[in-house]
Design an enzyme around this catalytic site. Sequence first.
Site, short mmCIF file in Angstrom:
data_model
loop_
_atom_site.label_atom_id
_atom_site.label_comp_id
_atom_site.label_asym_id
_atom_site.label_seq_id
_atom_site.Cartn_x
_atom_site.Cartn_y
_atom_site.Cartn_z
N ASN A 1 8.38 -7.17 4.47
CA ASN A 1 8.45 -6.06 3.61
C ASN A 1 9.63 -5.17 4.05
O ASN A 1 9.82 -5.21 4.96
CB ASN A 1 7.01 -5.41 3.83
CG ASN A 1 7.10 -3.71 3.24
OD1 ASN A 1 6.97 -2.96 4.12
ND2 ASN A 1 7.38 -3.88 2.00
N GLY A 2 10.28 -4.51 3.08
CA GLY A 2 11.27 -3.47 3.44
C GLY A 2 12.41 -3.84 2.68
O GLY A 2 13.10 -4.64 3.09
N GLY A 3 12.98 -3.04 1.65
CA GLY A 3 14.05 -2.94 0.84
C GLY A 3 14.24 -4.18 -0.08
O GLY A 3 15.34 -4.46 -0.23
N GLY B 1 7.65 -2.74 -2.38
CA GLY B 1 6.55 -1.30 -2.59
C GLY B 1 7.30 -0.48 -3.51
O GLY B 1 6.91 -0.40 -4.57
N ARG B 2 8.56 0.30 -3.15
CA ARG B 2 9.18 1.07 -4.08
C ARG B 2 9.74 0.40 -5.29
O ARG B 2 9.56 1.06 -6.49
CB ARG B 2 10.33 1.98 -3.42
CG ARG B 2 9.65 3.22 -2.32
CD ARG B 2 10.65 3.41 -1.33
NE ARG B 2 10.91 2.54 -0.37
CZ ARG B 2 11.77 2.85 0.64
NH1 ARG B 2 12.24 4.08 0.85
NH2 ARG B 2 11.99 1.85 1.55
N HIS C 1 6.82 -4.58 8.14
CA HIS C 1 7.80 -4.01 7.32
C HIS C 1 9.07 -3.97 8.50
O HIS C 1 9.11 -3.50 9.53
CB HIS C 1 7.37 -2.39 7.43
CG HIS C 1 8.47 -1.42 6.59
ND1 HIS C 1 7.93 0.07 6.56
CD2 HIS C 1 9.81 -1.36 6.39
CE1 HIS C 1 9.27 0.56 5.95
NE2 HIS C 1 9.81 -0.14 5.84
N PRO D 1 0.82 -1.20 0.08
CA PRO D 1 0.07 0.09 0.02
C PRO D 1 1.04 1.22 0.14
O PRO D 1 1.74 1.38 1.01
CB PRO D 1 -0.83 -0.27 1.30
CG PRO D 1 0.07 -0.91 2.26
CD PRO D 1 0.88 -1.87 1.41
N CYS E 1 2.32 3.35 9.82
CA CYS E 1 2.43 4.62 9.14
C CYS E 1 2.66 5.58 10.43
O CYS E 1 1.91 5.89 11.33
CB CYS E 1 1.15 5.20 8.45
SG CYS E 1 1.30 6.72 7.63
C1 LIG Z 1 4.77 6.94 -1.32
C2 LIG Z 1 4.61 6.13 0.00
C3 LIG Z 1 3.49 5.71 0.18
C4 LIG Z 1 3.22 4.83 1.48
N1 LIG Z 1 1.93 4.51 1.83
C5 LIG Z 1 2.06 3.81 2.77
C6 LIG Z 1 0.59 3.50 3.39
O1 LIG Z 1 -0.46 4.00 2.80
N2 LIG Z 1 0.28 2.35 4.25
C7 LIG Z 1 1.23 1.43 4.66
O2 LIG Z 1 1.14 0.74 5.33
N3 LIG Z 1 2.53 1.92 4.15
C8 LIG Z 1 2.85 2.79 3.21
N4 LIG Z 1 4.18 3.17 2.70
C9 LIG Z 1 5.09 1.94 3.18
C10 LIG Z 1 5.17 1.05 2.23
O3 LIG Z 1 3.95 0.15 2.08
C11 LIG Z 1 6.32 -0.03 2.51
O4 LIG Z 1 6.08 -0.67 3.91
C12 LIG Z 1 7.70 0.81 2.44
O5 LIG Z 1 7.90 1.45 1.38
C13 LIG Z 1 9.08 -0.12 2.43
O6 LIG Z 1 8.85 -1.36 1.65
P1 LIG Z 1 9.63 -0.83 0.31
O7 LIG Z 1 11.44 -0.83 0.81
O8 LIG Z 1 9.60 -2.42 -0.65
O9 LIG Z 1 9.49 0.30 -0.50
C14 LIG Z 1 4.30 3.95 1.69
C15 LIG Z 1 5.41 4.14 1.21
C16 LIG Z 1 5.66 4.97 -0.05
C17 LIG Z 1 7.09 4.97 -0.75
#
Ligand SMILES: Cc1cc2nc3c(=O)[nH]c(=O)nc-3n(C[C@H](O)[C@H](O)[C@H](O)COP(=O)(O)O)c2cc1C
Length: 333
Positions: free
Chosen positions: A206-208, A228-229, A166, A12, A95
């Site tokens: 999740n994360g990285g 995510g990203r 995360h 998300p 969050c």
């Molecule tokens: C632009 C953006 C918005 C996010 N919004 C939410 C959100 O609405 N709810 C949530 O649980 N995490 C949110 N996150 C966190 C991501 O879900 C995820 O936990 C975090 O980016 C780490 O994963 P990644 O390293 O694969 O990006 C957001 C992340 C980004 C970059």
Amino acid sequence: MTPFDRRLCVAPMMEWTDRHCRFFHRLLTRRALIYTEMVTTGAVLRGDRERLIGFDPFEHPVAIQLGGCDPRALAECARIAENFGYDEINLNVGCPSDRVQEGRFGACLMAEPALVGECVAAMRAAVAVPVTVKCRLGVDDQDPEAALEAMTRSVVAAGAAALVVHARKAWLKGLSPRQNREVPPLDHARVYRLKAAHPALPVVLNGGVGDLAAAARHLEHVDGVMMGRAAYHEPWRLLAVDPELFGAPAPFVSPKAAAAALLAYVERECARGTRLYAIARHLLGLFHAVPGARAFRRHLAVEGVKSGADARVLRDALALVLDSATDLAQTAA
Ligand SMILES: Cc1cc2nc3c(=O)[nH]c(=O)nc-3n(C[C@H](O)[C@H](O)[C@H](O)COP(=O)(O)O)c2cc1C
């Protein structure tokens, strides 16, 4: 309900994983579980529901993420979301934004596992679809061993169907939400230990996670991986999810073919008054190491934002990209 598993989830992400983004991601992978942006209970109860949580049936399997901390409000929202057709209801316990802290939900709920358990139990009692939680390792000076364990016990006792972790703490004071996704160190091993301690609980890490090879390595320790990203900025990676993680054929031979399949959706949406760029912005990272990728991005960024821009702009942008899978075949023919 479409059967799904959680081996690969798209996270998300507020302002990113809106319905257009999800439709596009679903073209690239039929198997990943995709998540909405977080929607607060206040918004669901009082806002324009169709605009906030409406989605296209093509998006299945799709989970909605709720933000809130009042069990009754969350139960009501879960019921509403189930009626909309969501396949899973997820509670945000991760969050760290100030706005969320004022509402006493999101990551600060890491300090209130009993309340999170009440929330999950109330949602579970209201719906038949799975209820899940997405949390952090802990917040501030919490001990991540004890904090995550307490949260896990509470949500398992309440009947959560899975826990997404995360794998870093959130610092509630002094860091922006963005810094909170980068500064606190990742600890994937803590999530592996959680899974080992709770073998019956589906655990999603999740994360990285930057690519599918890394996802596959994590899958040796946990039930699912959430990207995510990397999924958002490099959506071409999603085209390999079905073959590499599910042993199923890729939905399209190439990112260009997938984007071409989006044209009908773009035409439909633009006819309803959606601005092209609201959809096209999610495609900027679609091409990687392909001749024309930069020209594609530039065309969308310059022409796609003009008033009246429609599917033709996307079609023209796509014509600038060499599609190794199809164009070369045509050239050779
Ligand atoms: C632009 C953006 C918005 C996010 N919004 C939410 C959100 O609405 N709810 C949530 O649980 N995490 C949110 N996150 C966190 C991501 O879900 C995820 O936990 C975090 O980016 C780490 O994963 P990644 O390293 O694969 O990006 C957001 C992340 C980004 C970059």
